[in-house]
Motif scaffolding. Structure first.
Motif, PDB file in Angstrom:
ATOM      1  N   VAL A 184      32.727  54.188  63.016  1.00 49.76           N
ATOM      2  CA  VAL A 184      34.091  53.893  63.462  1.00 49.76           C
ATOM      3  C   VAL A 184      34.330  54.602  64.794  1.00 49.76           C
ATOM      4  O   VAL A 184      33.902  55.740  64.985  1.00 49.76           O
ATOM      5  N   ASP A 185      34.984  53.904  65.733  1.00 47.23           N
ATOM      6  CA  ASP A 185      35.274  54.501  67.037  1.00 47.23           C
ATOM      7  C   ASP A 185      36.438  55.485  66.896  1.00 47.23           C
ATOM      8  O   ASP A 185      37.589  55.091  66.710  1.00 47.23           O
ATOM      9  N   VAL A 186      36.131  56.763  66.940  1.00 43.01           N
ATOM     10  CA  VAL A 186      37.172  57.784  66.797  1.00 43.01           C
ATOM     11  C   VAL A 186      37.328  58.561  68.109  1.00 43.01           C
ATOM     12  O   VAL A 186      37.802  59.693  68.133  1.00 43.01           O
ATOM     13  N   SER A 187      36.955  57.893  69.216  1.00 44.29           N
ATOM     14  CA  SER A 187      36.909  58.623  70.493  1.00 44.29           C
ATOM     15  C   SER A 187      38.280  59.122  70.961  1.00 44.29           C
ATOM     16  O   SER A 187      38.362  60.107  71.663  1.00 44.29           O
ATOM     17  N   ASN A 188      39.354  58.449  70.565  1.00 43.69           N
ATOM     18  CA  ASN A 188      40.668  58.888  71.059  1.00 43.69           C
ATOM     19  C   ASN A 188      41.463  59.663  70.017  1.00 43.69           C
ATOM     20  O   ASN A 188      42.673  59.706  70.067  1.00 43.69           O
ATOM     21  N   VAL A 189      40.760  60.270  69.082  1.00 43.97           N
ATOM     22  CA  VAL A 189      41.426  61.042  68.030  1.00 43.97           C
ATOM     23  C   VAL A 189      41.390  62.521  68.412  1.00 43.97           C
ATOM     24  O   VAL A 189      40.345  63.043  68.776  1.00 43.97           O
TER      25      VAL A 189
ATOM     26  N   THR B  98      46.394  59.991  66.778  1.00 46.11           N
ATOM     27  CA  THR B  98      45.573  58.781  66.910  1.00 46.11           C
ATOM     28  C   THR B  98      46.282  57.818  67.858  1.00 46.11           C
ATOM     29  O   THR B  98      47.492  57.932  68.067  1.00 46.11           O
ATOM     30  N   PRO B  99      45.526  56.860  68.426  1.00 52.06           N
ATOM     31  CA  PRO B  99      46.206  55.861  69.249  1.00 52.06           C
ATOM     32  C   PRO B  99      47.228  55.130  68.382  1.00 52.06           C
ATOM     33  O   PRO B  99      46.995  54.910  67.197  1.00 52.06           O
ATOM     34  N   GLY B 100      48.360  54.770  68.959  1.00 48.66           N
ATOM     35  CA  GLY B 100      49.381  54.087  68.166  1.00 48.66           C
ATOM     36  C   GLY B 100      50.445  53.532  69.086  1.00 48.66           C
ATOM     37  O   GLY B 100      50.696  54.060  70.165  1.00 48.66           O
TER      38      GLY B 100
END
Ligand SMILES: Cc1cc2nc3c(=O)[nH]c(=O)nc-3n(C[C@H](O)[C@H](O)[C@H](O)COP(=O)(O)OP(=O)(O)OC[C@H]3O[C@@H](n4cnc5c(N)ncnc54)[C@H](O)[C@@H]3O)c2cc1C
Ligand SMILES: *[C@@H]1O[C@H](CO)[C@@H](O)[C@H](O)[C@H]1NC(C)=O
Ligand SMILES: *[C@@H]1O[C@H](CO)[C@@H](O)[C@H](O)[C@H]1NC(C)=O
Ligand SMILES: *[C@@H]1O[C@H](CO)[C@@H](O)[C@H](O)[C@H]1NC(C)=O
Ligand SMILES: *[C@@H]1O[C@H](CO)[C@@H](O)[C@H](O)[C@H]1NC(C)=O
Ligand SMILES: *[C@@H]1O[C@H](CO)[C@@H](O)[C@H](O)[C@H]1NC(C)=O
Ligand SMILES: *[C@@H]1O[C@H](CO)[C@@H](O)[C@H](O)[C@H]1NC(C)=O
Length: 535
Positions: A226-231, A252-254
């Motif tokens: 899973v891409d979690v790069s922007n967490v 997280t992104p939102g």
């Protein structure tokens, strides 16, 4: 007036303040106005069939007014098509004008306008949307406005229930929806119109367990690809410093937006795409009749003429008259069991009341930030509305609080959104002043308060596909009927795509083609194990 902790702090010398902060924080973070760790109890109660089990009611006519209905200039108007003659006959009848029904209309318009449309049909494909109340006045017009994917939350649950590949799809579909919706709004130059704010969402861990679970879901999701790069993870001290909430957290992104306006954009696009350009004939039309509840569906006699592209199979019954349809899409979410009794109860779709308040912060946006929030296993969720005047205090939309009604079953089986629950309202009012000490005024009355009905399922996932009666799977009465419903309070990042999937099933059936599930659709959402819907 009682001195508040923040005014006390402001009057202390800086050095003393630094030393006193941790002490105060311990006291403040201990008094949340909602029960914690209620999710297990909620699930246990969900699984118990209530004593007087009954199919859902129709939507009540006199619902509370949500913030999303405060702009009078939305097109179509709330009562569009509620007067005058009713459409008598349509190829596709869509029941429900929320994000599901209208996204389906949009995807049908696209599909029937592409290529050589339907071979042998010398007229536009005709759809109609039937809505019991005002346009988009169900969950979509009354929700929290978050268009935010789970990113990695609940990974273990997804993986242990369905395996890694399926777990990955459950994140992919949400990523797909967020990207598609954002790109579409951007292309149509409607990002500002829908107040699209990509402000991120902060998940606050009120308990050690929530923090550990989130971290473990994050690690496993990352390992699975899973891409979690922007967490970004923050300690309690960092969260306090950046956001003024003394809890460990993960950002997280939102995004947040005006859901009713998103649906209006999709409705107008469906009409525009269907109409085609000046050189081509229209390929698809969609009518809308609001204040037209569907009270039942009956079967029409069949001629069994296999060269008919759209045999009229169903009579959709409303107080304004009946409509003959070839296909019926149940986009009725919480209310699905009213027309489809086999969706009644814990194995189907359980209508569940959610409550929201809109409350003004007591600080400016530069202090509050544009970031939304979620906490307590997702029971509470909030975000600040964008401002017209930067010096104003932001209005914050916050929903949740139903876990305080534990003894009344977490608002399960409640379909009356004409009332608010006092206990839930009290918890919601106290929540933000407790979580963000000094940023909200305790005891202040909200500017608006409303309820809306969500459709919960045992798995938390929706039902997508042909309607099949489990007690009589071969029954022809549901031939041509489809459903996409039961998003369990998490529909914004899923319904758009689930509706796309059912729209394409209908298109494939019309064209007598085999439907192939898109790569991003979790197979566990499907009502059929066999992915072919061709008859
Ligand atoms: C208070 C609340 C907060 C929420 N917050 C969020 C959030 O922040 N983020 C998120 O992702 N999700 C949220 N959700 C869930 C989300 O709103 C839903 O999952 C989503 O809107 C479902 O869309 P839908 O079109 O399937 O259903 P709906 O929008 O409910 O549309 C169904 C429509 O069908 C109509 N209808 C039903 N039966 C009939 C009938 N027999 N005849 C004619 N019409 C009928 C209803 O009137 C309704 O308009 C929230 C929901 C609520 C209620
Ligand atoms: C991460 O953020 C960057 C920059 O904002 C963006 O381009 C990218 O799409 C984001 N990735 C995810 C998975 O959200
Ligand atoms: C059409 O077919 C159905 C079942 O396939 C049958 O019950 C019905 O009698 C047929 N109708 C006509 C008019 O032949
Ligand atoms: C069957 O349907 C086609 C297409 O609508 C029509 O042209 C034909 O006359 C119909 N046949 C019969 C026997 O009704
Ligand atoms: C609509 O259908 C119902 C059920 O089949 C029937 O009882 C009713 O008479 C019909 N109404 C009209 C106006 O045709
Ligand atoms: C809404 O209407 C129902 C009947 O349809 C009624 O029982 C209820 O009291 C009404 N609610 C409000 C708040 O007026
Ligand atoms: C709210 O803000 C005003 C000034 O902007 C301040 O006087 C008051 O103390 C604040 N209230 C709280 C509870 O922080």
């Amino acid at each position: 007036m009682q001195p508040t902790t923040s005014s006390l702090l402001q009057s202390l010398p800086v050095l003393l303040r630094i030393r006193i902060i941790p002490l105060l924080l311990i006291v403040m973070s201990a008094t949340l106005p909602v029960p914690l760790n209620a999710f297990g109890e909620y699930q246990a109660i969900f699984n118990i069939e209530p004593e007087h089990l009954a199919r859902s009611t129709l939507p009540v006519p006199n619902s509370t007014k949500s913030f999303w209905f405060t702009d009078p200039d939305v097109s179509p108007s709330p009562k569009h098509g509620s007067e005058g003659p009713l459409t008598e006959d349509a190829d596709i009848c869509i029941i429900g004008s929320g994000i599901t029904g209208v996204s389906a209309a949009y995807h049908l318009a696209k599909a029937f306008s592409e290529g050589d449309a339907v071979k042998g049909l010398d007229r536009p494909v005709k759809a109609v949307i039937l809505e019991a109340r005002e346009f988009c006045s169900g969950a979509t017009g009354r929700n929290g406005g978050h268009l935010t994917s789970h990113v990695f939350f609940e990974f273990h649950h997804q993986q242990s229930s369905y395996g890694t590949e399926e777990a990955l799809r459950s994140y992919r579909i949400e990523e797909y929806v967020v990207n598609e919706v954002k790109t579409l709004l951007d292309q149509e130059d409607k990002l500002d119109y829908v107040d699209f704010v990509p402000g991120g969402r902060l998940c606050l861990a009120f308990t050690e367990r929530e923090l550990l679970e989130a971290k473990s879901d994050f690690t496993s999701a990352k390992e699975a690809g899973v891409d979690v790069s922007n967490v970004t993870w923050f300690s309690k001290e960092e969260t306090q410093q950046k956001y003024g909430a003394p809890y460990p957290s993960v950002l997280t992104p939102g995004n947040n937006l005006w859901p009713l306006k998103l649906v209006s954009v999709l409705y107008n696009l469906a009409n525009k795409i269907g109409a085609g350009n000046q050189s081509s004939a229209p390929a698809f039309t969609v009518d809308l009749h609001t204040e037209t509840p569907v009270t039942s569906i009956s079967s029409l006699p069949q001629t069994n003429n296999s060269s008919e592209l759209f045999p009229r199979r169903h009579s959709v019954v409303t107080p304004r008259g009946n409509i003959s349809c070839s296909y019926v899409l149940h986009a009725t979410n919480a209310y699905a069991s009213h027309l489809l009794p086999h969706f009644t109860g814990p194995d189907g779709i359980v209508p569940t009341r959610g409550q929201i308040i809109a409350t003004r912060a007591n600080v400016t946006e530069d202090i509050l930030t544009k970031t939304g929030g979620v906490g307590n296993d997702g029971f509470e969720y909030w975000f600040p509305r964008p401002l017209k005047e930067p010096q104003e205090y932001p209005l914050v939309i916050i929903g949740g609080g139903r876990e305080i009604t534990k003894s009344e079953r977490f608002e399960l089986y409640q379909t009356d959104d004409s009332v608010v629950d006092e206990q839930v309202g009290k918890a919601l009012r106290a929540f933000l002043p407790t979580v963000y000490p000094g940023k909200f005024e305790a005891g202040k009355e909200p500017e608006m308060e409303w309820t809306g009905i969500m459709g919960f399922t045992k798995s938390g996932d929706p039902f997508v596909g042909p309607v099949i009666d489990p007690t009589n799977p071969d029954s022809p009465i549901y031939r041509g009927q489809y459903i996409s419903a039961g998003y369990s309070g998490h529909g914004m990042p899923r319904a758009y795509a689930c509706a796309e999937a059912v729209a394409k099933m209908i298109v494939a059936d019309v064209r007598k083609e085999k439907w192939e599930p898109p790569e991003w659709l979790p197979r566990s959402y499907l009502t059929i194990g066999n992915t072919s819907t061709s008859s």
